[in-house]
Design a protein around this motif. Structure first.
Motif, short mmCIF file in Angstrom:
data_model
loop_
_atom_site.label_atom_id
_atom_site.label_comp_id
_atom_site.label_asym_id
_atom_site.label_seq_id
_atom_site.Cartn_x
_atom_site.Cartn_y
_atom_site.Cartn_z
N HIS A 1 0.82 -1.09 -0.15
CA HIS A 1 -0.06 -0.08 -0.09
C HIS A 1 1.00 1.23 0.02
N ASP A 2 0.29 2.37 -0.65
CA ASP A 2 1.02 3.62 -0.77
C ASP A 2 0.48 4.48 0.21
N ILE A 3 -0.46 4.88 0.67
CA ILE A 3 -1.03 6.02 1.33
C ILE A 3 -2.11 5.20 2.40
N ALA A 4 -2.09 5.55 3.54
CA ALA A 4 -2.82 5.10 4.91
C ALA A 4 -3.64 6.40 5.30
N ALA B 1 -1.26 3.10 18.33
CA ALA B 1 -0.14 3.10 17.42
C ALA B 1 -0.20 2.04 16.54
N HIS B 2 -0.71 0.95 17.01
CA HIS B 2 -0.64 -0.24 15.94
C HIS B 2 -1.06 -0.12 14.41
N ALA B 3 -2.09 0.61 14.45
CA ALA B 3 -2.47 0.74 13.19
C ALA B 3 -1.42 1.39 12.24
N ALA C 1 2.71 1.33 7.86
CA ALA C 1 4.13 1.41 7.53
C ALA C 1 4.77 0.13 7.25
N ALA C 2 4.53 -0.83 7.87
CA ALA C 2 4.94 -2.12 7.44
C ALA C 2 4.39 -2.69 6.14
N ALA D 1 3.59 8.13 16.28
CA ALA D 1 4.13 6.74 15.65
C ALA D 1 4.65 6.84 14.07
N ALA D 2 3.60 7.70 13.35
CA ALA D 2 4.04 7.83 12.13
C ALA D 2 5.23 8.54 11.72
#
Length: 266
Positions: A24-27, A98-100, A105-106, A212-213
């Motif tokens: 994926h590119d964008i969250a 922060a997990h989402a 990122a992963a 986190a980001a």
């Protein structure tokens, strides 16, 4: 690799298997009122119940949806919609909040668009207004970072992405967002304190996700929908239904705005 990063990697692998999308590119984290933007951004490739992905749960707050969606834009970018937001007041665990973001990122995301519904300390920026986040105050007393993890927060919200957003809507005001723990709404004195400290938006999300980001190297755009005036500003009492109603009223307009901003990101 830290335990949190390993867990996020496992979640990203499960997400790839469930969606059939390996990168994926964008969250997007879509807060109150913002959910309709997902339907305008691109073709849905997959929708996965959050509880099927490690670290995500099905329990969410009214106005949020416990699904993870993979969208594909017209130009071929893959957008991950994180509809299972964990609020700090639900868990009292910044790592879970922060997990989402860490999973995004992963999964390969380089950009995070984080949105919320919030209160405003400025009567002239009232309910229905969209505010571009320029900075924040983390008043939760918590952080998702562990140990000697020194993350630069000088430009937590990307000036480049702010410029793109203003190219779509030059009238967007800027704002500084203060996150309180919640779930109770802020008192008039707390709103006044936040104003003295430099904030003009108050809410219960966003800052821990942005920390986190930035740790993960994601470029961040923040957008707030003003759903109410802060306690002591408008003279009215506050309730969550007011937040939901303001989100519903603004949804078509702000969804189109966000979809146009995502389209302009390259």
């Amino acid at each position: 690799m830290s335990e949190a990063a390993t867990f996020a990697s496992e979640a990203a692998q499960a997400l790839a298997a469930a969606t059939g999308v390996d990168h994926h590119d964008i969250a997007l984290i879509l807060g109150s009122g913002w959910g309709g933007a997902a339907d305008l951004i691109g073709e849905e490739i997959a929708s996965v119940p959050a509880e099927q992905i490690p670290g995500f749960g099905g329990h969410v707050v009214a106005g949020h949806h416990a699904t993870l969606r993979s969208l594909r834009t017209a130009d071929g970018r893959n957008v991950l919609v994180l509809g299972a937001r964990q609020h700090f007041y639900q868990t009292r665990d910044a790592g879970k909040v922060a997990h989402a973001v860490r999973t995004a990122a992963a999964a390969g995301c380089h950009t995070l668009v984080v949105t919320n519904g919030c209160g405003s300390t400025r009567p002239e920026v009232g309910p229905g207004s969209v505010v571009l986040l320029e900075d924040h105050l983390n008043l939760t007393g918590a952080t998702p970072l562990e140990g000697a993890t020194f993350v630069d927060m000088t430009q937590a919200y990307s000036p480049r992405l702010q410029e793109i957003a203003r190219s779509i809507d030059p009238s967007l005001p800027g704002g500084i967002y203060a996150q309180f723990q919640g779930p109770q709404y802020e008192t008039p004195a707390e709103v006044k304190m936040a104003t003295v400290l430099g904030a003009n938006l108050v809410g219960m999300s966003t800052t821990l996700e942005v920390i986190a980001a930035r740790e993960a190297g994601l470029e961040v755009l923040g957008l707030s929908l003003v759903t109410n005036l802060g306690a002591g500003i408008g003279g009215e009492t506050l309730n969550h239904q007011e937040v939901l109603d303001a989100g519903v009223a603004a949804a078509p307009r702000i969804s189109r705005l966000l979809a146009d901003i995502v389209e302009a990101m390259r």
